[in-house]
Write an enzyme that holds these catalytic residues in place. Structure first.
Site, PDB file in Angstrom:
ATOM      1  N   ALA A  11       0.949  -1.259   0.485  1.00 31.34           N
ATOM      2  CA  ALA A  11       0.285   0.006   0.012  1.00 31.34           C
ATOM      3  C   ALA A  11       0.769   1.560  -0.049  1.00 31.34           C
ATOM      4  CB  ALA A  11      -1.043   0.263   1.238  1.00 31.34           C
ATOM      5  N   ARG A  16       9.690   8.207  -4.763  1.00 30.78           N
ATOM      6  CA  ARG A  16      10.851   7.863  -6.017  1.00 30.78           C
ATOM      7  C   ARG A  16      10.537   7.434  -7.113  1.00 30.78           C
ATOM      8  NH1 ARG A  16      14.588   5.239  -1.095  1.00 30.78           N
ATOM      9  NH2 ARG A  16      12.539   4.296  -0.323  1.00 30.78           N
ATOM     10  N   ASN A 379      -0.958 -18.794 -53.669  1.00 23.36           N
ATOM     11  CA  ASN A 379      -0.016 -17.714 -54.360  1.00 23.36           C
ATOM     12  C   ASN A 379      -0.685 -16.720 -54.523  1.00 23.36           C
ATOM     13  OD1 ASN A 379       2.118 -16.226 -55.467  1.00 23.36           O
ATOM     14  ND2 ASN A 379       3.068 -18.653 -55.766  1.00 23.36           N
ATOM     15  N   SER A 407      -0.708  -9.807 -58.796  1.00 22.04           N
ATOM     16  CA  SER A 407       0.322  -8.928 -58.294  1.00 22.04           C
ATOM     17  C   SER A 407      -1.580  -7.937 -58.504  1.00 22.04           C
ATOM     18  CB  SER A 407       0.998  -8.153 -59.180  1.00 22.04           C
ATOM     19  OG  SER A 407       2.017  -9.052 -58.626  1.00 22.04           O
TER      20      SER A 407
HETATM   21  C1  UD1 Z   1      11.301  -1.602   5.171  1.00 20.21           C
HETATM   22  C2  UD1 Z   1      11.363  -1.907   6.748  1.00 20.21           C
HETATM   23  C3  UD1 Z   1      13.143  -1.550   6.272  1.00 20.21           C
HETATM   24  C4  UD1 Z   1      13.062  -2.781   4.995  1.00 20.21           C
HETATM   25  C5  UD1 Z   1      12.925  -2.344   4.285  1.00 20.21           C
HETATM   26  C6  UD1 Z   1      13.151  -3.347   3.349  1.00 20.21           C
HETATM   27  C7  UD1 Z   1       9.531  -1.221   8.334  1.00 20.21           C
HETATM   28  C8  UD1 Z   1       9.759  -0.135   9.509  1.00 20.21           C
HETATM   29  N1  UD1 Z   1      11.329  -1.456   7.723  1.00 20.21           N
HETATM   30  O1  UD1 Z   1      11.847  -0.200   5.557  1.00 20.21           O
HETATM   31  O2  UD1 Z   1      13.799  -2.394   8.139  1.00 20.21           O
HETATM   32  O3  UD1 Z   1      15.142  -2.934   5.438  1.00 20.21           O
HETATM   33  O4  UD1 Z   1      11.335  -2.487   4.174  1.00 20.21           O
HETATM   34  O5  UD1 Z   1      12.885  -3.317   1.933  1.00 20.21           O
HETATM   35  O6  UD1 Z   1       8.944  -1.866   8.411  1.00 20.21           O
HETATM   36  N2  UD1 Z   1       3.879  -0.575   2.975  1.00 20.21           N
HETATM   37  C9  UD1 Z   1       2.396  -0.532   3.152  1.00 20.21           C
HETATM   38  N3  UD1 Z   1       1.776   0.584   4.338  1.00 20.21           N
HETATM   39  C10 UD1 Z   1       2.310   1.543   4.706  1.00 20.21           C
HETATM   40  C11 UD1 Z   1       3.943   1.093   4.483  1.00 20.21           C
HETATM   41  C12 UD1 Z   1       4.879  -0.011   3.436  1.00 20.21           C
HETATM   42  O7  UD1 Z   1       1.972  -1.592   2.432  1.00 20.21           O
HETATM   43  O8  UD1 Z   1       2.192   2.472   5.172  1.00 20.21           O
HETATM   44  C13 UD1 Z   1       3.992  -1.460   2.277  1.00 20.21           C
HETATM   45  C14 UD1 Z   1       4.868  -0.682   1.418  1.00 20.21           C
HETATM   46  O9  UD1 Z   1       4.223  -1.228  -0.250  1.00 20.21           O
HETATM   47  C15 UD1 Z   1       6.118  -1.433   0.866  1.00 20.21           C
HETATM   48  C16 UD1 Z   1       6.712  -1.925   2.011  1.00 20.21           C
HETATM   49  O10 UD1 Z   1       5.705  -2.580   3.057  1.00 20.21           O
HETATM   50  O11 UD1 Z   1       5.740  -2.880  -0.497  1.00 20.21           O
HETATM   51  C17 UD1 Z   1       7.308  -1.619   2.666  1.00 20.21           C
HETATM   52  O12 UD1 Z   1       7.948   0.418   2.605  1.00 20.21           O
HETATM   53  P1  UD1 Z   1       8.654   1.267   2.408  1.00 20.21           P
HETATM   54  O13 UD1 Z   1       7.550   2.026   2.654  1.00 20.21           O
HETATM   55  O14 UD1 Z   1       9.240   0.472   1.111  1.00 20.21           O
HETATM   56  O15 UD1 Z   1       9.269   0.151   3.554  1.00 20.21           O
HETATM   57  P2  UD1 Z   1      11.047   1.122   3.625  1.00 20.21           P
HETATM   58  O16 UD1 Z   1      11.406   1.962   4.153  1.00 20.21           O
HETATM   59  O17 UD1 Z   1      12.070   0.682   2.295  1.00 20.21           O
END
Ligand code: UD1
Ligand code: CA
Length: 473
Positions: A11, A16, A379, A407
Site C-alpha cells: 500500500a 521515488r 500464391n 499482383s
Molecule cells: C521497510 C523496513 C526496513 C527494510 C525495508 C526493506 C519497516 C519499518 N522498515 O522499510 O527495515 O529494510 O522495508 O525494503 O518495516 N507498505 C504498506 N503500507 C505502509 C507502508 C509500507 O503497505 O503504510 C508496504 C510498501 O508498499 C512496501 C513495503 O510495505 O511494499 C515496505 O515499505 P517501504 O515504505 O518501502 O519501507 P522501507 O522504508 O523501505
C-alpha cells in the site's frame, strides 16, 4: 498440514518512482512487481494470499485476481505495522503461520520462503526474518544481533546514528510470524519514531519482552532482499530476471548469440536447438518450438512458433501461431489470430490479421491479408489487399487451394475464390470466382501512336532525347 497464509504489503506510495502508477504496479520483466511476489508465495506452497493495497489499487486488480487473493485496504500509509494489521484482519482464522512479504521485493525466491518457514518452526521462534549482507546498505533497516545470533533489534536508517549506518546486515522486510504472536502484538505498536509510522520491525523488541526469539536467515543471494524504490532499481531487477531466464534457456540447449542483447520474459518457453540472434524480444506466454531460428529485431508476443520455423529480421508477431517450417519476413507483421500453416511463406511487408494461411501457401511481398481463409499451396501476388472493412463491419475472404492471385489484386469482401482459380494482375474482385476460372477486371489498354512527339515534345527534350520529325501527311 496446517494452513499457511501470506500477507503482501503493497500500500506504500513509492514516491521515488515519480509516477502516477502505484509502485507495485510497475513492471519487472513485463509483469507487475507485485505479480512476482505473489508468484513466489504461490510457488512456496502458500494457499491464501492477502494483498494490502492503498491508493491506485485498481491498477493491480489483474494480479490479485490471478492469484485468487483477498484485498485488505489500507486507506492511509501509516507504516508497515499498520499495513500488516490491515492484512491480518481479513486473514482466514485457520492460518496459524503468517508469511509477510513486501510487494516491492520482486526477486524473492520461493525456496527462501520455505527456509524461513522451517527455521521458525525448528527454533520455535516468534518470527524468522530474511536478512541480507549488502555492499551498500543505504536506506534499509539494519539488523542488530544478540550474542547468540538471534535478532536483538531492527533499526531504520533514519532512526539510527552513524554506528547503525555502518552495519551491513539489512532487513529484507520478509518474515514468517507465529499468528498468535502477531495478533497479540500488532495492536501494541506505537508510532514514536522519526517517520511517525507504525513499524512492523518493532515486533522484534516485543518478542524479546515476551521471552521469545526472532531468528535471522541470511539470504544466499543478496538480490533477493532488494526492495525497488526507483526506476533505476526497477531496471536492475528486470536485468537480473532477464539474465537468469537467458542462462536457463542456454542450459536447456538454446543458442543465444548475444545474451546481453536479447530480452526474454520469464514465462516464455524455447525448445532445444533454437537460435536467437541479437535484438530479439520474446514476450508474454510465447512458446517457441525446437530448431527455430529467430533473427535480429524480431518481437514476438504471446505466440506459438512451431519446430523448424524461421523468423527473418524485424518480424513482429502478436497472439499468433506459426506452424512447422514456416518462414516469415524480413519485416513480416502478424497481428492477433494469424495462423500460418506448415511451410507457408509470409514475406516482406506482408501484414496478416485474423487469418488462416494453408500449408505451403505463399504471400511473399507487400500484402494485407485480414479476416481471410487461404487454402493450401495458394500464391498471393505482390500488392494483394483484402478489403475486409466497409467502414462498419468486417467481412471474410475465402481463397481456395492452389489459387494463383496476380499482383495488385483487391478482394472486396465478402468474396470466395474457388480452388485452382486464376486472378489476373490488377483485378478488383467484387464477385465470387468459381473453381478453375480466370477472373480479370481491368480497363483494356489503349495505345495512341506518337502522342508524346505531337503533344509533349518538351518531355523528350528534358530527358535529352532528340525529338523525331514526323512526316506530315
Ligand atoms: C521497510 C523496513 C526496513 C527494510 C525495508 C526493506 C519497516 C519499518 N522498515 O522499510 O527495515 O529494510 O522495508 O525494503 O518495516 N507498505 C504498506 N503500507 C505502509 C507502508 C509500507 O503497505 O503504510 C508496504 C510498501 O508498499 C512496501 C513495503 O510495505 O511494499 C515496505 O515499505 P517501504 O515504505 O518501502 O519501507 P522501507 O522504508 O523501505
Ligand atoms: Ca522499501
Amino acid at each position: 498440514m496446517a494452513a499457511i497464509s501470506a500477507i503482501i504489503l503493497a500500500a506504500g506510495q513509492g514516491k521515488r518512482m515519480k509516477s502516477s502508477l502505484p509502485k507495485v504496479a510497475h513492471p519487472v520483466a513485463g509483469k507487475p512487481m507485485l505479480w512476482h511476489v505473489a508468484r513466489a508465495a504461490k510457488d512456496a506452497g502458500i494457499t491464501e494470499i492477502v494483498f494490502v493495497l492503498g491508493h491506485g489499487r485498481e491498477k493491480v486488480i489483474g494480479t490479485t485476481e490471478e492469484f485468487g487473493g483477498k484485498v485488505a485496504v489500507q486507506e492511509k500509509p501509516l507504516g508497515t505495522g499498520d499495513a500488516a494489521r490491515c492484512g491480518l484482519s481479513v486473514l482466514s482464522p485457520k492460518a496459524n503461520e503468517v508469511v509477510v512479504l513486501c510487494g516491492d521485493a520482486p526477486l524473492l525466491h520461493p525456496r527462501t520462503i520455505r527456509t524461513l518457514l522451517s527455521v521458525r518452526r525448528r527454533r520455535k521462534a516468534a518470527a524468522s526474518v530474511l536478512t541480507g549482507i549488502l555492499p551498500d546498505p543505504a536506506g534499509y533497516g539494519r539488523v542488530l544481533r544478540n550474542p547468540d545470533g538471534t535478532v536483538a533489534r531492527i533499526v531504520e536508517e533514519r532512526d539510527g546514528g552513524p554506528e547503525i549506518r555502518k552495519i551491513r546486515e539489512v532487513n529484507s522486510g520478509t518474515y514468517v510470524f507465529d499468528r498468535k504472536f502477531l495478533a497479540r502484538n500488532l495492536p501494541r505498536l506505537t508510532d514514536v519514531n522519526v517517520q511517525r509510522e507504525f513499524y512492523l520491525t518493532d515486533l522484534v523488541v516485543q518478542a524479546l519482552q515476551e521471552g521469545k526469539i526472532v531468528v535471522p536467515v541470511v539470504a544466499g543471494n543478496p538480490d533477493e532482499v532488494r526492495g525497488i524504490n526507483s526506476r533505476k532499481e526497477l531496471a536492475e531487477a528486470t536485468g537480473v530476471l532477464r539474465r537468469a531466464k537467458i542462462d536457463s534457456l542456454m542450459d536447456a540447449g538454446v543458442t543465444v548469440v548475444a545474451p546481453d542483447r536479447v530480452y526474454i520474459e520469464p514465462e516464455v518457453l524455447v525448445g532445444a536447438d533454437s537460435l536467437i540472434e541479437p535484438g530479439v524480444a520474446l514476450l508474454g506466454k510465447t512458446r517457441i518450438g525446437k530448431g527455430v531460428r529467430i533473427q535480429t529485431g524480431c518481437v514476438v508476443e504471446n505466440c506459438r512458433v512451431d519446430d523448424g520455423a524461421h523468423l527473418k529480421p524485424y518480424s513482429v508477431l502478436t497472439d499468433s501461431h506459426v506452424r512447422k517450417g514456416a518462414v516469415l519476413g524480413p519485416f513480416a507483421h502478424l497481428r492477433p489470430e494469424a495462423d500460418i500453416g506448415e511451410d507457408a511463406r509470409i514475406g516482406n511487408f506482408v501484414e496478416v490479421k485474423k487469418s488462416r494461411i494453408g500449408k505451403g501457401s505463399k504471400a511473399n511481398h507487400l500484402a494485407y491479408i485480414g479476416d481471410t481463409i487461404v487454402g493450401k499451396k495458394a500464391n498471393i501476388g505482390a500488392g494483394t489487399i483484402t478489403c475486409n472493412y466497409d467502414g462498419i463491419a468486417k467481412h471474410t475472404t475465402v481463397i481456395g487451394d492452389g489459387v494463383f492471385v496476380g499482383s495488385d489484386t483487391q478482394f472486396v469482401a465478402p468474396v470466395t475464390i474457388g480452388q485452382g482459380a486464376l486472378i489476373g494482375a490488377g483485378a478488383t474482385i467484387t464477385k465470387d470466382v468459381p473453381p478453375y476460372a480466370l477472373a480479370l477486371s481491368r480497363v483494356e489498354q489503349k495505345v495512341i501512336e506518337n502522342w508524346v512527339i505531337r503533344r509533349m515534345p518538351e518531355l523528350l527534350r528534358k530527358a535529352g532525347l532528340t525529338v523525331p520529325v514526323l512526316n506530315k501527311k
